[in-house]
Design a protein around this motif. Structure first.
Motif, PDB file in Angstrom:
ATOM      1  N   SER A  73       1.861  13.737   7.310  1.00 49.03           N
ATOM      2  CA  SER A  73       2.653  13.263   6.030  1.00 49.03           C
ATOM      3  C   SER A  73       1.784  13.837   4.612  1.00 49.03           C
ATOM      4  O   SER A  73       1.660  13.143   3.860  1.00 49.03           O
ATOM      5  CB  SER A  73       2.835  11.695   6.007  1.00 49.03           C
ATOM      6  OG  SER A  73       3.442  11.122   7.043  1.00 49.03           O
ATOM      7  N   SER A  74       1.623  15.118   4.775  1.00 49.36           N
ATOM      8  CA  SER A  74       0.687  15.970   3.723  1.00 49.36           C
ATOM      9  C   SER A  74       1.704  15.702   2.392  1.00 49.36           C
ATOM     10  O   SER A  74       0.844  15.909   1.388  1.00 49.36           O
ATOM     11  CB  SER A  74       0.518  17.187   4.108  1.00 49.36           C
ATOM     12  OG  SER A  74       1.574  17.981   4.343  1.00 49.36           O
ATOM     13  N   ASP A  75       2.811  15.138   2.420  1.00 48.29           N
ATOM     14  CA  ASP A  75       3.352  15.193   1.023  1.00 48.29           C
ATOM     15  C   ASP A  75       3.478  13.771   0.340  1.00 48.29           C
ATOM     16  O   ASP A  75       4.416  13.751  -0.289  1.00 48.29           O
ATOM     17  CB  ASP A  75       4.810  15.906   1.148  1.00 48.29           C
ATOM     18  CG  ASP A  75       5.697  15.522   2.099  1.00 48.29           C
ATOM     19  OD1 ASP A  75       5.264  14.475   2.862  1.00 48.29           O
ATOM     20  OD2 ASP A  75       6.953  15.518   2.071  1.00 48.29           O
ATOM     21  N   VAL A  76       3.236  12.944   1.241  1.00 45.28           N
ATOM     22  CA  VAL A  76       2.992  11.648   0.806  1.00 45.28           C
ATOM     23  C   VAL A  76       1.676  10.897   0.910  1.00 45.28           C
ATOM     24  O   VAL A  76       0.808  11.267   1.545  1.00 45.28           O
ATOM     25  CB  VAL A  76       3.811  10.689   2.027  1.00 45.28           C
ATOM     26  CG1 VAL A  76       3.909   9.052   1.464  1.00 45.28           C
ATOM     27  CG2 VAL A  76       5.210  11.152   2.147  1.00 45.28           C
ATOM     28  N   ASP A  77       1.550  10.252  -0.384  1.00 47.06           N
ATOM     29  CA  ASP A  77       0.221   9.478  -0.594  1.00 47.06           C
ATOM     30  C   ASP A  77      -0.027   8.400   0.337  1.00 47.06           C
ATOM     31  O   ASP A  77       0.890   7.867   0.812  1.00 47.06           O
ATOM     32  CB  ASP A  77       0.057   9.115  -1.944  1.00 47.06           C
ATOM     33  CG  ASP A  77      -0.114  10.125  -2.968  1.00 47.06           C
ATOM     34  OD1 ASP A  77      -0.780  11.465  -2.419  1.00 47.06           O
ATOM     35  OD2 ASP A  77       0.087  10.188  -4.221  1.00 47.06           O
ATOM     36  N   LEU A  78      -1.178   8.073   0.874  1.00 42.38           N
ATOM     37  CA  LEU A  78      -1.622   6.926   1.643  1.00 42.38           C
ATOM     38  C   LEU A  78      -1.297   5.825   0.611  1.00 42.38           C
ATOM     39  O   LEU A  78      -1.751   5.737  -0.432  1.00 42.38           O
ATOM     40  CB  LEU A  78      -2.790   7.017   2.066  1.00 42.38           C
ATOM     41  CG  LEU A  78      -3.533   5.759   3.008  1.00 42.38           C
ATOM     42  CD1 LEU A  78      -2.767   5.851   4.318  1.00 42.38           C
ATOM     43  CD2 LEU A  78      -5.106   5.895   3.138  1.00 42.38           C
ATOM     44  N   HIS A  79      -0.582   4.905   1.220  1.00 43.06           N
ATOM     45  CA  HIS A  79      -0.168   3.671   0.611  1.00 43.06           C
ATOM     46  C   HIS A  79      -0.005   2.409   1.128  1.00 43.06           C
ATOM     47  O   HIS A  79       0.220   2.294   2.497  1.00 43.06           O
ATOM     48  CB  HIS A  79       1.251   3.810  -0.271  1.00 43.06           C
ATOM     49  CG  HIS A  79       2.317   4.341   0.552  1.00 43.06           C
ATOM     50  ND1 HIS A  79       2.564   5.540   1.061  1.00 43.06           N
ATOM     51  CD2 HIS A  79       3.545   3.385   1.044  1.00 43.06           C
ATOM     52  CE1 HIS A  79       3.806   5.456   2.002  1.00 43.06           C
ATOM     53  NE2 HIS A  79       4.078   4.187   1.881  1.00 43.06           N
ATOM     54  N   PRO A  80      -0.165   1.339   0.688  1.00 40.52           N
ATOM     55  CA  PRO A  80       0.064  -0.065   1.315  1.00 40.52           C
ATOM     56  C   PRO A  80       1.512  -0.209   1.553  1.00 40.52           C
ATOM     57  O   PRO A  80       2.199   0.009   0.840  1.00 40.52           O
ATOM     58  CB  PRO A  80      -0.420  -1.186   0.532  1.00 40.52           C
ATOM     59  CG  PRO A  80      -0.408  -0.445  -0.802  1.00 40.52           C
ATOM     60  CD  PRO A  80      -0.617   1.086  -0.654  1.00 40.52           C
ATOM     61  N   ASP A  81       1.783  -0.657   2.599  1.00 42.40           N
ATOM     62  CA  ASP A  81       3.416  -0.884   3.112  1.00 42.40           C
ATOM     63  C   ASP A  81       3.604  -2.321   3.508  1.00 42.40           C
ATOM     64  O   ASP A  81       4.040  -2.730   4.556  1.00 42.40           O
ATOM     65  CB  ASP A  81       3.601  -0.035   4.230  1.00 42.40           C
ATOM     66  CG  ASP A  81       5.156   0.352   4.011  1.00 42.40           C
ATOM     67  OD1 ASP A  81       5.937   0.057   3.340  1.00 42.40           O
ATOM     68  OD2 ASP A  81       5.516   0.699   5.371  1.00 42.40           O
ATOM     69  N   PHE A  82       3.071  -3.385   2.714  1.00 46.20           N
ATOM     70  CA  PHE A  82       3.243  -4.650   3.027  1.00 46.20           C
ATOM     71  C   PHE A  82       4.069  -5.395   1.874  1.00 46.20           C
ATOM     72  O   PHE A  82       3.757  -5.024   0.521  1.00 46.20           O
ATOM     73  CB  PHE A  82       1.826  -5.425   3.385  1.00 46.20           C
ATOM     74  CG  PHE A  82       0.935  -5.035   2.480  1.00 46.20           C
ATOM     75  CD1 PHE A  82      -0.137  -4.275   3.104  1.00 46.20           C
ATOM     76  CD2 PHE A  82       0.792  -5.684   1.313  1.00 46.20           C
ATOM     77  CE1 PHE A  82      -1.140  -4.153   2.481  1.00 46.20           C
ATOM     78  CE2 PHE A  82      -0.422  -5.211   0.550  1.00 46.20           C
ATOM     79  CZ  PHE A  82      -1.564  -4.421   1.144  1.00 46.20           C
ATOM     80  N   GLY A  83       4.322  -6.555   2.081  1.00 49.97           N
ATOM     81  CA  GLY A  83       5.366  -7.199   1.045  1.00 49.97           C
ATOM     82  C   GLY A  83       4.889  -8.428   0.896  1.00 49.97           C
ATOM     83  O   GLY A  83       4.176  -8.927   1.319  1.00 49.97           O
ATOM     84  N   PRO A  84       6.343  -9.167   0.082  1.00 50.16           N
ATOM     85  CA  PRO A  84       7.355  -8.894  -0.386  1.00 50.16           C
ATOM     86  C   PRO A  84       7.297  -8.067  -1.231  1.00 50.16           C
ATOM     87  O   PRO A  84       6.503  -7.873  -2.505  1.00 50.16           O
ATOM     88  CB  PRO A  84       8.074 -10.021  -0.658  1.00 50.16           C
ATOM     89  CG  PRO A  84       7.083 -10.989  -0.828  1.00 50.16           C
ATOM     90  CD  PRO A  84       5.914 -10.728  -0.139  1.00 50.16           C
ATOM     91  N   SER A  85       8.221  -6.832  -1.323  1.00 49.77           N
ATOM     92  CA  SER A  85       8.291  -5.777  -2.192  1.00 49.77           C
ATOM     93  C   SER A  85       9.589  -4.739  -2.361  1.00 49.77           C
ATOM     94  O   SER A  85      10.184  -5.051  -1.390  1.00 49.77           O
ATOM     95  CB  SER A  85       6.987  -4.793  -2.156  1.00 49.77           C
ATOM     96  OG  SER A  85       7.241  -3.990  -0.975  1.00 49.77           O
ATOM     97  N   TYR A  86       9.972  -4.568  -3.473  1.00 47.89           N
ATOM     98  CA  TYR A  86      11.196  -3.832  -3.461  1.00 47.89           C
ATOM     99  C   TYR A  86      12.347  -4.498  -2.717  1.00 47.89           C
ATOM    100  O   TYR A  86      13.148  -3.739  -2.114  1.00 47.89           O
ATOM    101  CB  TYR A  86      10.844  -2.432  -2.492  1.00 47.89           C
ATOM    102  CG  TYR A  86      10.041  -1.608  -3.117  1.00 47.89           C
ATOM    103  CD1 TYR A  86       9.919  -0.976  -4.137  1.00 47.89           C
ATOM    104  CD2 TYR A  86       8.741  -1.332  -2.250  1.00 47.89           C
ATOM    105  CE1 TYR A  86       8.903  -0.325  -4.827  1.00 47.89           C
ATOM    106  CE2 TYR A  86       7.794  -0.827  -2.784  1.00 47.89           C
ATOM    107  CZ  TYR A  86       7.680  -0.073  -4.193  1.00 47.89           C
ATOM    108  OH  TYR A  86       6.500   0.388  -4.427  1.00 47.89           O
ATOM    109  N   GLY A  87      12.378  -5.884  -2.938  1.00 47.42           N
ATOM    110  CA  GLY A  87      13.592  -6.785  -2.409  1.00 47.42           C
ATOM    111  C   GLY A  87      13.770  -6.884  -1.180  1.00 47.42           C
ATOM    112  O   GLY A  87      14.402  -7.528  -0.332  1.00 47.42           O
ATOM    113  N   ASP A  88      12.487  -6.803  -0.017  1.00 47.55           N
ATOM    114  CA  ASP A  88      12.644  -6.906   1.091  1.00 47.55           C
ATOM    115  C   ASP A  88      12.266  -8.361   1.515  1.00 47.55           C
ATOM    116  O   ASP A  88      12.723  -8.562   2.673  1.00 47.55           O
ATOM    117  CB  ASP A  88      11.479  -6.081   1.742  1.00 47.55           C
ATOM    118  CG  ASP A  88      11.675  -4.479   1.711  1.00 47.55           C
ATOM    119  OD1 ASP A  88      12.870  -4.052   2.221  1.00 47.55           O
ATOM    120  OD2 ASP A  88      11.107  -3.823   1.070  1.00 47.55           O
ATOM    121  N   GLY A  89      11.959  -9.116   0.598  1.00 51.24           N
ATOM    122  CA  GLY A  89      11.509 -10.598   0.965  1.00 51.24           C
ATOM    123  C   GLY A  89      10.322 -10.966   2.009  1.00 51.24           C
ATOM    124  O   GLY A  89       9.594  -9.966   1.971  1.00 51.24           O
TER     125      GLY A  89
END
Length: 257
Positions: A73-89
């Motif tokens: 995924s060379s065009d995407v930065d390493l990022h946290p992917d836990f929530g709740p965020s972006y309305g995911d609940g």
């Protein structure tokens, strides 16, 4: 071999080591740190001498590190992917359910039964499932028996009528460093446990993380490295990261940012 439509898993080191962001080999003797207890229990996520708690800061860079990084995924930065965020609940992320030894156990029908631990699992109304029970995602269930220090994990967990079903399942003794048989999957496509690779709020609060952090990338190779036991990649080339690879942040990376 288990093939899944979800992103595949490799491991990222929480420790900051020298040199560029890089993959490091794990087949060497390592120093270890004491693991913290899992919240709500007196159990640790595997013994103090487990590779999960190994200090990799002084290990050499893997010869294929640059190639692996260039195919992740060379065009995407390493990022946290836990929530709740972006309305995911509140069900976004992978929750942990703690039960006692007296919790009812149920039979589970597995899609990949030949590589699953076919015992009774402590699933019930109290079981928290990744994304919620109506999710169309991975639906991992991670359950800790606080009395026996046993870890139960399932993938694609669901209840159909009165019966529980899952894609695959694995049971781990949290007091042992035993690995699954070579070639076996788990609730994770690498054949590894999920729980010890999760970033937990108590670790952030205490500013102490003594284990690698599980992360996903868009593609991996059809190979795996110890301690992984299984792979489900899509590329034959060794220039793509294998499951079980461990990555280290640059020494210049600031965790304060």
């Amino acid at each position: 071999m288990v093939r899944r439509s979800v992103l595949v898993v490799v491991l990222a080191a929480a420790a900051v080591g020298g040199g560029a962001a890089a993959a490091v080999p794990m087949e060497r003797a390592l120093t270890v740190a004491r693991g913290a207890a899992i919240a709500g229990t007196s159990c640790t996520a595997f013994p103090d001498d487990s590779w999960w708690h190994a200090d990799i800061s002084s290990l050499p860079v893997h010869p294929r590190s640059d190639a692996w990084l260039s195919h992740m995924s060379s065009d995407v930065d390493l990022h946290p992917d836990f929530g709740p965020s972006y309305g995911d609940g509140p069900d976004y992320g992978i929750p942990i359910t703690v039960v006692s030894a007296s919790h009812a156990r149920v039979k589970v029908g597995f899609q990949y039964a030949d590589e699953s631990d076919r015992v009774r699992y402590p699933l019930g109304k109290d079981t928290r499932i990744e994304g919620g029970r109506s999710s169309d995602g991975d639906r991992h269930a991670v359950i800790v028996d606080e009395d026996r220090c046993r870890l139960y994990e399932t993938w694609h967990t669901r209840k159909q009528g009165t019966r529980w079903k899952a894609g695959s399942g694995a049971v781990w003794d949290l007091t042992s460093n035993a690995l699954r048989p070579e070639g076996w999957t788990s609730a994770d496509a690498a054949g590894l446990p999920i729980l010890p690779g999760l970033l937990r709020w108590s670790e952030v609060r205490d500013d102490t993380i003594d284990h690698p952090i599980r992360f996903t990338t868009d593609v991996s190779s059809r190979h795996h490295l110890w301690p992984a036991r299984h792979d489900a990649g899509s590329e034959d080339s060794l220039d793509y990261p294998p499951m079980g690879a461990r990555f280290r942040l640059k020494a210049s990376f600031s965790a304060a940012e």
